[in-house]
Design an enzyme around this catalytic site. Sequence first.
Site, mmCIF file in Angstrom:
data_model
loop_
_atom_site.group_PDB
_atom_site.id
_atom_site.type_symbol
_atom_site.label_atom_id
_atom_site.label_comp_id
_atom_site.label_asym_id
_atom_site.label_seq_id
_atom_site.Cartn_x
_atom_site.Cartn_y
_atom_site.Cartn_z
ATOM 1 N N ASN A 10 -8.491 5.619 -6.316
ATOM 2 C CA ASN A 10 -8.240 4.702 -7.201
ATOM 3 C C ASN A 10 -8.187 3.269 -6.055
ATOM 4 O O ASN A 10 -7.408 4.003 -5.420
ATOM 5 C CB ASN A 10 -6.663 5.473 -6.546
ATOM 6 C CG ASN A 10 -5.226 4.257 -7.071
ATOM 7 O OD1 ASN A 10 -5.686 3.274 -7.351
ATOM 8 N ND2 ASN A 10 -3.685 4.020 -6.698
ATOM 9 N N LYS A 12 -6.542 0.601 -6.549
ATOM 10 C CA LYS A 12 -6.115 -0.685 -6.516
ATOM 11 C C LYS A 12 -6.506 -2.467 -6.694
ATOM 12 O O LYS A 12 -7.574 -1.898 -7.366
ATOM 13 C CB LYS A 12 -5.009 -0.460 -4.707
ATOM 14 C CG LYS A 12 -4.637 0.951 -4.939
ATOM 15 C CD LYS A 12 -3.694 1.316 -3.969
ATOM 16 C CE LYS A 12 -4.039 2.734 -3.274
ATOM 17 N NZ LYS A 12 -2.518 3.011 -2.058
ATOM 18 N N HIS A 95 2.254 5.299 -11.044
ATOM 19 C CA HIS A 95 2.036 4.913 -9.150
ATOM 20 C C HIS A 95 3.379 4.796 -8.712
ATOM 21 O O HIS A 95 3.834 3.997 -8.937
ATOM 22 C CB HIS A 95 0.878 4.391 -8.938
ATOM 23 C CG HIS A 95 -0.009 4.437 -7.661
ATOM 24 N ND1 HIS A 95 1.225 3.515 -6.540
ATOM 25 C CD2 HIS A 95 -1.063 5.205 -6.843
ATOM 26 C CE1 HIS A 95 -0.586 4.416 -4.785
ATOM 27 N NE2 HIS A 95 -0.492 5.270 -5.364
ATOM 28 N N GLU A 97 3.489 2.731 -6.560
ATOM 29 C CA GLU A 97 3.092 0.720 -5.756
ATOM 30 C C GLU A 97 3.581 -0.050 -7.417
ATOM 31 O O GLU A 97 4.122 -0.678 -7.378
ATOM 32 C CB GLU A 97 1.738 0.341 -6.067
ATOM 33 C CG GLU A 97 1.510 0.898 -3.950
ATOM 34 C CD GLU A 97 0.080 1.322 -4.078
ATOM 35 O OE1 GLU A 97 -1.098 0.654 -4.747
ATOM 36 O OE2 GLU A 97 -0.153 1.965 -2.889
ATOM 37 N N GLU A 167 1.556 12.504 -4.342
ATOM 38 C CA GLU A 167 1.602 11.632 -3.019
ATOM 39 C C GLU A 167 2.748 11.343 -2.845
ATOM 40 O O GLU A 167 3.422 9.872 -3.088
ATOM 41 C CB GLU A 167 0.624 10.034 -3.870
ATOM 42 C CG GLU A 167 -0.086 10.664 -4.937
ATOM 43 C CD GLU A 167 -0.750 9.290 -4.928
ATOM 44 O OE1 GLU A 167 -2.183 9.407 -4.897
ATOM 45 O OE2 GLU A 167 -1.013 8.030 -5.577
ATOM 46 N N GLY A 173 -1.168 4.562 2.980
ATOM 47 C CA GLY A 173 -2.070 3.865 3.539
ATOM 48 C C GLY A 173 -1.739 3.337 4.794
ATOM 49 O O GLY A 173 -1.539 2.188 5.291
ATOM 50 N N SER A 213 -3.531 9.067 1.319
ATOM 51 C CA SER A 213 -4.442 8.853 3.037
ATOM 52 C C SER A 213 -5.433 10.054 3.485
ATOM 53 O O SER A 213 -5.495 10.558 4.342
ATOM 54 C CB SER A 213 -3.570 9.159 5.151
ATOM 55 O OG SER A 213 -2.697 7.422 4.776
HETATM 56 P P1 13P Z 1 -4.502 5.619 -0.008
HETATM 57 O O1 13P Z 1 -5.734 7.087 0.107
HETATM 58 O O2 13P Z 1 -5.334 4.745 0.322
HETATM 59 O O3 13P Z 1 -3.422 6.531 1.100
HETATM 60 O O4 13P Z 1 -4.226 5.473 -1.223
HETATM 61 C C1 13P Z 1 -3.097 7.096 -1.448
HETATM 62 C C2 13P Z 1 -3.291 6.559 -3.816
HETATM 63 O O5 13P Z 1 -1.403 5.731 -3.285
HETATM 64 C C3 13P Z 1 -3.825 6.797 -4.634
HETATM 65 O O6 13P Z 1 -2.856 6.668 -5.497
#
Ligand code: 13P
Length: 250
Positions: A10, A12, A95, A97, A167, A173, A213
């Site tokens: 992903n 982002k 997601h 976010e 997640e 992150g 992560s």
């Molecule tokens: P990270 O791997 O950067 O922690 O992000 C995970 C994520 O949100 C994937 O959708």
Amino acid sequence: MARKKIIAGNWKMNKTPSETVKFIGELKPLVANDDVEVVLCVPAISIIPAIEAAKESNICIGAQCMHFEESGAYTGETSPAMLKDAGVKYVIVGHSERRVYFAVTDEIVNKKVKKAFEHDLIPIICCGETLTQRQQGITIDHIRQQIKISLLDVSAQNAKKAVIAYEPIWAIGTGKVATAEAAEEVCKAIRECIGEMYDQDTAEAIRILYGGSVTVDSAPELFSQPDIDGGLVGGASLKLDFGKIVNYKK
Ligand code: 13P
């Protein structure tokens, strides 16, 4: 039948269209592994060049979000038909976010999941608890609620094709990856929840990913858990080392 692993990136809001094309060109030879499905969920503007760049490789291109309406006055949004026409196979839905910054609720996730299936797109449905929920011991309750609402009125036939990404929000992150044991506990609970909602066949077929992560170092143990069918990788999918995550078994 054994479930095929999915290693999905992903991206982002990262990489321009030209950076995307260059990166995919370099990544292609590193992910030539037919044992896993490799998916890159790129920003909407990069979907078409990414699909072009990924031709003759086993990388398939996904979207990061999608509106649940067919078309209309929704400035800035992308419709399911647009994604399908562009050649997208997977779309991330719900997601954390999107939930936090764009007010996506479980009910909206459910509308998007149903619309994705209508257009023959496979939703990657995200769920996950906050740190407070984990500390209060209500992780599984919360995840079960998210799953039950996300899949409301979705047939078993479609649910079998769906992908769920667990997640934990505190792991996204932050560099704080869940232990393989903690991730497996929740992914197993998700599979049990699917079994209760549908049947054993559906529970066995659905693919459940871990995200938060994930790195080259943590991937092998996480992805070898019985109920973890791969990963949704954020930061680590932006570098060519993503190839090592795809080949975590080698
Ligand atoms: P990270 O791997 O950067 O922690 O992000 C995970 C994520 O949100 C994937 O959708």
